[in-house]
Design a protein around this motif. Structure first.
Motif, PDB file in Angstrom:
ATOM      1  N   PHE A  34       0.844  -1.202   0.000  1.00  0.00           N
ATOM      2  CA  PHE A  34       0.000   0.000   0.000  1.00  0.00           C
ATOM      3  C   PHE A  34       0.877   1.250   0.000  1.00  0.00           C
ATOM      4  O   PHE A  34       0.992   1.947   1.011  1.00  0.00           O
ATOM      5  CB  PHE A  34      -0.929  -0.014   1.227  1.00  0.00           C
ATOM      6  CG  PHE A  34      -1.699  -1.295   1.380  1.00  0.00           C
ATOM      7  CD1 PHE A  34      -2.665  -1.660   0.447  1.00  0.00           C
ATOM      8  CD2 PHE A  34      -1.445  -2.149   2.446  1.00  0.00           C
ATOM      9  CE1 PHE A  34      -3.376  -2.841   0.578  1.00  0.00           C
ATOM     10  CE2 PHE A  34      -2.152  -3.334   2.586  1.00  0.00           C
ATOM     11  CZ  PHE A  34      -3.114  -3.686   1.645  1.00  0.00           C
ATOM     12  N   ARG A  39      -2.303   8.304  -1.261  1.00  0.00           N
ATOM     13  CA  ARG A  39      -3.660   8.178  -1.784  1.00  0.00           C
ATOM     14  C   ARG A  39      -3.668   7.101  -2.872  1.00  0.00           C
ATOM     15  O   ARG A  39      -2.606   6.670  -3.358  1.00  0.00           O
ATOM     16  CB  ARG A  39      -4.168   9.507  -2.343  1.00  0.00           C
ATOM     17  CG  ARG A  39      -3.338  10.050  -3.500  1.00  0.00           C
ATOM     18  CD  ARG A  39      -3.868  11.409  -3.952  1.00  0.00           C
ATOM     19  NE  ARG A  39      -3.860  12.376  -2.885  1.00  0.00           N
ATOM     20  CZ  ARG A  39      -2.797  13.098  -2.541  1.00  0.00           C
ATOM     21  NH1 ARG A  39      -1.634  12.946  -3.203  1.00  0.00           N
ATOM     22  NH2 ARG A  39      -2.846  13.965  -1.555  1.00  0.00           N
ATOM     23  N   LEU A  40      -4.831   6.699  -3.251  1.00  0.00           N
ATOM     24  CA  LEU A  40      -4.999   5.665  -4.271  1.00  0.00           C
ATOM     25  C   LEU A  40      -5.927   6.195  -5.356  1.00  0.00           C
ATOM     26  O   LEU A  40      -7.027   6.683  -5.059  1.00  0.00           O
ATOM     27  CB  LEU A  40      -5.586   4.390  -3.662  1.00  0.00           C
ATOM     28  CG  LEU A  40      -6.015   3.293  -4.634  1.00  0.00           C
ATOM     29  CD1 LEU A  40      -4.808   2.753  -5.402  1.00  0.00           C
ATOM     30  CD2 LEU A  40      -6.723   2.161  -3.896  1.00  0.00           C
ATOM     31  N   TYR A  68      -8.906   7.964  -3.636  1.00  0.00           N
ATOM     32  CA  TYR A  68      -9.178   7.585  -2.257  1.00  0.00           C
ATOM     33  C   TYR A  68      -8.049   8.084  -1.360  1.00  0.00           C
ATOM     34  O   TYR A  68      -6.869   7.910  -1.679  1.00  0.00           O
ATOM     35  CB  TYR A  68      -9.300   6.066  -2.112  1.00  0.00           C
ATOM     36  CG  TYR A  68     -10.402   5.471  -2.971  1.00  0.00           C
ATOM     37  CD1 TYR A  68     -11.735   5.557  -2.592  1.00  0.00           C
ATOM     38  CD2 TYR A  68     -10.094   4.846  -4.168  1.00  0.00           C
ATOM     39  CE1 TYR A  68     -12.748   5.017  -3.369  1.00  0.00           C
ATOM     40  CE2 TYR A  68     -11.102   4.302  -4.965  1.00  0.00           C
ATOM     41  CZ  TYR A  68     -12.416   4.397  -4.561  1.00  0.00           C
ATOM     42  OH  TYR A  68     -13.420   3.865  -5.348  1.00  0.00           O
ATOM     43  N   LYS A 101      -5.691   7.846   1.811  1.00  0.00           N
ATOM     44  CA  LYS A 101      -5.155   6.749   2.609  1.00  0.00           C
ATOM     45  C   LYS A 101      -5.186   7.141   4.077  1.00  0.00           C
ATOM     46  O   LYS A 101      -4.705   8.212   4.463  1.00  0.00           O
ATOM     47  CB  LYS A 101      -3.725   6.445   2.156  1.00  0.00           C
ATOM     48  CG  LYS A 101      -3.073   5.280   2.863  1.00  0.00           C
ATOM     49  CD  LYS A 101      -1.664   5.080   2.307  1.00  0.00           C
ATOM     50  CE  LYS A 101      -0.913   3.974   3.005  1.00  0.00           C
ATOM     51  NZ  LYS A 101       0.454   3.806   2.451  1.00  0.00           N
ATOM     52  N   THR A 142      -2.525   2.728   8.771  1.00  0.00           N
ATOM     53  CA  THR A 142      -1.959   1.442   8.326  1.00  0.00           C
ATOM     54  C   THR A 142      -1.405   0.722   9.555  1.00  0.00           C
ATOM     55  O   THR A 142      -1.072   1.354  10.572  1.00  0.00           O
ATOM     56  CB  THR A 142      -0.826   1.635   7.299  1.00  0.00           C
ATOM     57  OG1 THR A 142       0.253   2.366   7.902  1.00  0.00           O
ATOM     58  CG2 THR A 142      -1.330   2.378   6.068  1.00  0.00           C
ATOM     59  N   THR A 190      -6.405   1.467   5.493  1.00  0.00           N
ATOM     60  CA  THR A 190      -7.775   1.954   5.307  1.00  0.00           C
ATOM     61  C   THR A 190      -7.777   3.091   4.289  1.00  0.00           C
ATOM     62  O   THR A 190      -6.897   3.966   4.307  1.00  0.00           O
ATOM     63  CB  THR A 190      -8.359   2.457   6.641  1.00  0.00           C
ATOM     64  OG1 THR A 190      -8.457   1.359   7.554  1.00  0.00           O
ATOM     65  CG2 THR A 190      -9.750   3.051   6.438  1.00  0.00           C
ATOM     66  N   TYR A 191      -8.774   3.077   3.404  1.00  0.00           N
ATOM     67  CA  TYR A 191      -8.959   4.130   2.394  1.00  0.00           C
ATOM     68  C   TYR A 191     -10.397   4.632   2.505  1.00  0.00           C
ATOM     69  O   TYR A 191     -11.334   3.860   2.801  1.00  0.00           O
ATOM     70  CB  TYR A 191      -8.703   3.590   1.000  1.00  0.00           C
ATOM     71  CG  TYR A 191      -7.254   3.211   0.747  1.00  0.00           C
ATOM     72  CD1 TYR A 191      -6.364   4.107   0.163  1.00  0.00           C
ATOM     73  CD2 TYR A 191      -6.783   1.951   1.092  1.00  0.00           C
ATOM     74  CE1 TYR A 191      -5.038   3.762  -0.066  1.00  0.00           C
ATOM     75  CE2 TYR A 191      -5.461   1.591   0.873  1.00  0.00           C
ATOM     76  CZ  TYR A 191      -4.592   2.497   0.295  1.00  0.00           C
ATOM     77  OH  TYR A 191      -3.286   2.156   0.080  1.00  0.00           O
ATOM     78  N   SER A 192     -10.593   5.925   2.231  1.00  0.00           N
ATOM     79  CA  SER A 192     -11.941   6.485   2.351  1.00  0.00           C
ATOM     80  C   SER A 192     -12.240   7.463   1.224  1.00  0.00           C
ATOM     81  O   SER A 192     -11.321   8.064   0.644  1.00  0.00           O
ATOM     82  CB  SER A 192     -12.110   7.188   3.699  1.00  0.00           C
ATOM     83  OG  SER A 192     -11.208   8.282   3.797  1.00  0.00           O
ATOM     84  N   ARG A 193     -13.537   7.621   0.971  1.00  0.00           N
ATOM     85  CA  ARG A 193     -13.986   8.575  -0.046  1.00  0.00           C
ATOM     86  C   ARG A 193     -15.487   8.799   0.122  1.00  0.00           C
ATOM     87  O   ARG A 193     -16.267   7.847   0.155  1.00  0.00           O
ATOM     88  CB  ARG A 193     -13.694   8.048  -1.452  1.00  0.00           C
ATOM     89  CG  ARG A 193     -14.168   8.953  -2.594  1.00  0.00           C
ATOM     90  CD  ARG A 193     -13.717   8.387  -3.929  1.00  0.00           C
ATOM     91  NE  ARG A 193     -14.078   9.245  -5.036  1.00  0.00           N
ATOM     92  CZ  ARG A 193     -15.185   9.101  -5.784  1.00  0.00           C
ATOM     93  NH1 ARG A 193     -16.033   8.112  -5.515  1.00  0.00           N
ATOM     94  NH2 ARG A 193     -15.429   9.930  -6.765  1.00  0.00           N
ATOM     95  N   LEU A 218     -10.610  -1.556  -3.986  1.00  0.00           N
ATOM     96  CA  LEU A 218      -9.542  -1.956  -3.063  1.00  0.00           C
ATOM     97  C   LEU A 218      -9.153  -3.425  -3.267  1.00  0.00           C
ATOM     98  O   LEU A 218      -7.969  -3.776  -3.191  1.00  0.00           O
ATOM     99  CB  LEU A 218      -9.996  -1.726  -1.619  1.00  0.00           C
ATOM    100  CG  LEU A 218      -9.591  -0.390  -0.989  1.00  0.00           C
ATOM    101  CD1 LEU A 218      -8.086  -0.303  -0.850  1.00  0.00           C
ATOM    102  CD2 LEU A 218     -10.106   0.787  -1.800  1.00  0.00           C
TER     103      LEU A 218
END
Length: 283
Positions: free
Chosen positions: A124, A128-129, A136, A138, A141, A171-174, A259
């Motif tokens: 990871f 960001r992703l 997303y 980041k 971790t 963990t990723y969020s959006r 993900l």
């Protein structure tokens, strides 16, 4: 009257008057004979010189070796020994087939060949992703060898039963949706596959770094389990507000699918890098 061969000839009646026509004709005949004698003599001389030169060439060629244009005809290759005029260099290929390239999956199927570092950034990277037009953030971790501590329900005992070595989470969020993805590391592909197929319960969400606690306290969330090589990977995703997830919540499914797809690509890339290094020639 005649004076014999070459003498004057007198005309009819022997009037002692020379026959001038006959004399002129005889003189012309003698001139022609001298001309032909000179031509014939020159030809014979030329032939004699040519014969002498030819004899000298043959004599020289027969002595002291040959080179260049002085080679004897007997030393030249026969016509059948000469290559055809159209002969040209032809490509040459080895009859031995090259070995097939290494299979990337072989390098992530067993810990004996999978020698790349196992770290959070290896799976990871970045802050960001980006997946297509979706970005997303980041969040937190974590990496631990206590595999059961990263789970909820029966998943912890399942991981332990199959020899889980460690678990890495991120963990990723959006847009109010958060997903925690975890990679469980095993010694072999068979162990990882069994853990994913027998999965029950699920991964524990990881909050922090701007992401509030989610998918805890009995809220309904979406969970997935998969494996590739010696890695089993799990996701848990839902609303950061604590709202229950239903099948109508396509945005939650989309984040979870992104993900899952990203994690699979990272594991596969790990094998591709190692296979490429193994196939590179030694310098």
């Amino acid at each position: 009257m005649s004076f014999g061969q070459g003498g004057p000839s007198w005309g009819p009646g022997d009037s002692r008057t020379p026959d001038w026509a006959a004399l002129a004709e005889a003189s012309e005949a003698r001139g022609r004979r001298r001309k032909w004698l000179l031509i014939g003599g020159g030809a014979l001389a030329t032939a004699a010189v040519a014969a002498i030169v030819a004899t000298a060439v043959i004599t020289t060629s027969g002595k002291g070796g040959t080179s260049g244009s002085d080679k004897n005809a007997s030393e030249l290759p026969a016509p059948e020994d000469l290559p055809p005029e159209s002969a040209a260099p032809q490509p040459s290929f080895s009859s031995v087939a090259p070995p097939p390239p290494p299979d990337p999956k072989d390098f992530i199927a067993d810990e004996k060949k999978d020698r790349a570092p196992v770290t959070v950034d290896a799976f990871f990277p970045g802050r960001r992703l980006t997946m297509g037009d979706r970005v997303y953030a980041k969040g937190a971790t974590a990496r631990t060898t206590d595999c059961a501590a990263t789970t909820q329900g029966a998943l912890g005992s399942i991981l332990a039963a199959h020899g889980c070595d460690q678990v890495i989470r991120a963990t990723y969020s959006r847009s109010g949706v958060a997903v925690t993805v975890g990679v469980a590391v095993f010694a072999t592909e068979a162990q990882a596959g069994k853990a994913a197929r027998q999965a029950s319960g699920g991964l524990a969400s990881l909050s922090g770094s701007g992401v509030p606690t989610f998918c805890r306290g009995g809220s309904v969330c979406r969970r997935t389990a998969n494996s590739y090589g010696r890695y089993a990977y799990f996701t848990v995703g839902g609303f950061t507000s604590g709202k229950n997830v239903t099948t109508a919540d396509k945005n939650v499914y989309a984040v979870g699918d992104d993900l899952t797809d990203f994690t699979f690509r990272q594991i596969r890339h790990r094998g591709e890098v190692q296979a490429s290094a193994a196939a590179a020639p030694v310098t």
